[in-house]
Design an enzyme around this catalytic site. Structure first.
Site, short mmCIF file in Angstrom:
data_model
loop_
_atom_site.label_atom_id
_atom_site.label_comp_id
_atom_site.label_asym_id
_atom_site.label_seq_id
_atom_site.Cartn_x
_atom_site.Cartn_y
_atom_site.Cartn_z
N ASN A 232 -1.69 -2.84 7.08
CA ASN A 232 -3.03 -3.23 7.51
C ASN A 232 -2.95 -3.90 8.88
O ASN A 232 -1.87 -4.10 9.44
CB ASN A 232 -3.64 -4.17 6.47
CG ASN A 232 -5.15 -4.19 6.50
OD1 ASN A 232 -5.78 -3.62 7.39
ND2 ASN A 232 -5.76 -4.86 5.54
N CYS B 259 -9.86 -1.22 13.95
CA CYS B 259 -8.84 -0.77 13.00
C CYS B 259 -8.33 0.62 13.33
O CYS B 259 -7.15 0.93 13.14
CB CYS B 259 -9.40 -0.81 11.58
SG CYS B 259 -10.89 0.19 11.35
N HIS C 251 -12.35 1.95 6.99
CA HIS C 251 -11.25 1.18 7.56
C HIS C 251 -10.05 2.08 7.82
O HIS C 251 -9.62 2.84 6.95
CB HIS C 251 -10.85 0.06 6.58
CG HIS C 251 -9.90 -0.95 7.14
ND1 HIS C 251 -10.07 -1.54 8.38
CD2 HIS C 251 -8.75 -1.48 6.62
CE1 HIS C 251 -9.07 -2.40 8.60
NE2 HIS C 251 -8.27 -2.37 7.55
#
Length: 355
Positions: A317, A161, A297
């Site tokens: 995302n 990520c 994240h």
């Protein structure tokens, strides 16, 4: 009201699922925004049809009937959670997605990947923040509408990520500066940026910015495509264009106004705690669910706005376009807590680029 799950013995499940594989595999259909109806929660046959249709939609296959039974049970339990929460919340909603056959612990282990041991790294002083004295800010900004946000990508089961967060911010400032939106290579960061970052086992965005500066730029995705796993570094590609940045700056920590000031000028790399179960199944709305500030994240903030009196940050995302609002989530801001919802104000930074 919430509904109770239909009760089945394991033997009954084995028989029913084996039969449903033959009878229901062609039941793919369009569902409502949350992906289920109350009937699916009270009728076993309908629930099995829903599971088979969901499997078809997400190209799911299992190695054995026993594994399929297990995943069905997880799916059913997740559906109960989704329905219960949808009856408790009103500003956002949850729905079935590709993660519906994963336990929450499995989900966290596969799809989060910020490097926790490095959180104590020294951040840049606030005096370096170039947008500090900006006062005239627009009420809303959406860098997607300005052409500075590439299509949503999918990190897969690789804790990368941090690379996607970095790349999204670099893609944004490159478009703002040059007028060209180029999809850049997360894989290069995973394979080559290994001094402080750890590929599919996590990393930090500031270290990735440092790598891009030190190596003279980042390759485009077409020249160095994503593998969803760690590969061998191919850093030296001759006669291939790289996208450069001049530097990077940290947004003052725990300061909502500073994050908005930065967002008014460019997309920003941010870190959040995304391990909450509601985050796993977020489908739409302004998210204000329960979460802490234990950052796990990396994502990219690409704008801000307001809906029905609720201020939010638009977050890109890296879980594919079928998660959330086509791959994005609107996260509530102005929560009254300096660190922001899910810690979004704690570790924001952005690349810089001169024309």
């Amino acid at each position: 009201m919430a509904f109770s799950a239909p009760s089945l013995s394991k033997f009954s499940l084995l028989v029913a699922i084996s039969a449903s594989a033959l009878l229901c595999c062609a039941f793919a259909r369009d569902f409502s925004i949350v992906g289920y109806t109350p009937e699916h929660l009270t009728n076993t046959d309908k629930l099995l049809e829903l599971f088979e249709s969901w499997m078809s939609e997400h190209s799911k296959a299992y190695k054995s009937v026993e594994e399929k039974v297990h995943r069905f049970e997880v799916f059913r339990e997740n559906l109960m959670h989704i329905d219960q929460r949808n009856n408790e919340i009103n500003s956002y909603w949850l729905g079935l997605n590709e993660f519906a056959d994963l336990t929450h612990e499995e989900f966290k282990g596969r799809y989060l990947g910020l490097a926790k041991p490095q959180f104590s790294r020294k951040r840049q002083p606030s005096a370096n923040f170039r947008y500090r004295d900006i006062t005239d800010l627009p009420k809303s900004v959406d860098w997607r509408k300005k052409g500075a946000v590439a299509p949503v990508k999918d990190q897969g089961q690789c804790g990368s990520c941090w690379a996607f967060s970095t790349v999204a911010a670099v893609e944004g400032i490159n478009q703002i500066t040059t007028g060209n939106l180029s999809s850049l290579s997360e894989q290069e960061l995973i394979d080559c940026d290994t001094t402080f970052n750890s590929g599919c086992n996590g990393g930090l965005m500031d270290y990735a910015f440092q790598y891009i500066i030190s190596t003279g730029g980042l390759h485009k995705e077409d020249d160095y495509p994503y593998l969803m796993e760690e590969g061998i570094c191919q850093e030296q590609k001759e006669d291939v264009e790289r996208v450069t940045i001049s530097g990077y700056e940290d947004v003052p920590e725990n300061d909502d106004e500073s994050l908005v000031k930065a967002l008014a000028h460019q997309p920003v790399s941010v870190a959040i705690e995304a391990s909450g179960r509601d985050f796993q199944f977020y489908k739409g709305g302004v998210f204000n669910g329960k979460c802490g500030t234990d950052l796990d994240h990396g994502v990219a903030a690409v704008g801000y706005g307001s809906s029905k009196g609720s201020d939010y940050v638009i977050v890109k995302n890296s879980w594919g376009p079928r998660w959330g609002e086509k791959g994005f989530i609107r996260m509530k801001r102005n929560t009254g807590k300096p660190e922001g919802l899910c810690g979004i104000n704690k570790m924001a930074s952005y690349p810089t680029k001169t024309k």
